[in-house]
Write an enzyme that holds these catalytic residues in place. Sequence first.
Site: not given
Length: 311
Positions: A19, A148
């Site tokens: 990401k 995350d």
Amino acid sequence: MTERFAHAAAPVTATAPGKVNLTLAVGDLAADGYHPLATTFMALDLYEEVVAVEGEGLRLEYAPGPIDVSRLETGETNLAIRAARLLAEATGHAADAHLRITKRVPIAGGMGGGSADAAAALLACDALWGTRLTAEDLRALAAKLGSDVPFALLGGAAVGAGRGDELTSALAEGEFHWVLRFSGRGLSTPAVYRALDEHRTRFAADLGPTPEPLVPEAVLHALRSGDVRLLAELLQNDLQAPVLRRRPDIAEALEFGETRGALGGVVSGSGPTLAFLVEGRDEADALAAEFAARGDRALRAVGPATGARVG
Ligand code: C5P
């Protein structure tokens, strides 16, 4: 043949994306030792792959691939092993699986590669063991593993609050093209947060109180309408200044990218990877070539990409 052979489950392959943080607003250090965040995530089509096969105990190896994995820990502290162990504990299943990981997301780069390994390991072991957890149960385990990890499960684009793990999906139209510029030397996440705290303490009189972390509405609008130019203007990261102060080489590379065709650039997460948003595929090729020509490692990527999945 033996009972064991008769019941052997087929190997399971799961993938999960890396990401970038399009925005990252960081509040003041809280009593739990973490900073409250407001961030916008976009998953990119750089996928970590985990293959899980039956085996005694938990074991992990890295497949040779594009990323140098020679210094990675493969024991109990590895986040993918921790994910498998947590799933076994939560479900009562024996912690028996051998994991083989192919890495495509750079290590310690602020792109959530280790988190993606954990998300893919959760899904792969859930399928291998037939534990069939609900999406909500998997999400809860993911949040225990790291801030995350829930986003690596979810994918797409999303706003993250809390430690970045309280997610709300964001609508995104079309494709966003990126060039990622990697750094040979990693950066320690706690050290970057500490540097931000020190800076805020030192200049408290000038800076005033830290605002409550927010994702600007305009960012969600840019995503919804596929407005790459607007999004490029809005890329923002409170950790960028401390990263650039520690690493002038990254400041220089950011300027290089921004003067060589990128619409905008930003430090991803706690760095040191730089993410440059470009107009389209051709512009991505051109900028990646500019970086390569001066000896920098750079890759193209497209987002938003799908979250973790099996098969
Ligand atoms: O989430 P992760 O385990 O990668 O965080 C590593 C360290 O970074 C934490 O122990 C903390 O020192 C710092 N951190 C923080 N605030 C956050 C995320 C990380 O202070 N929201």
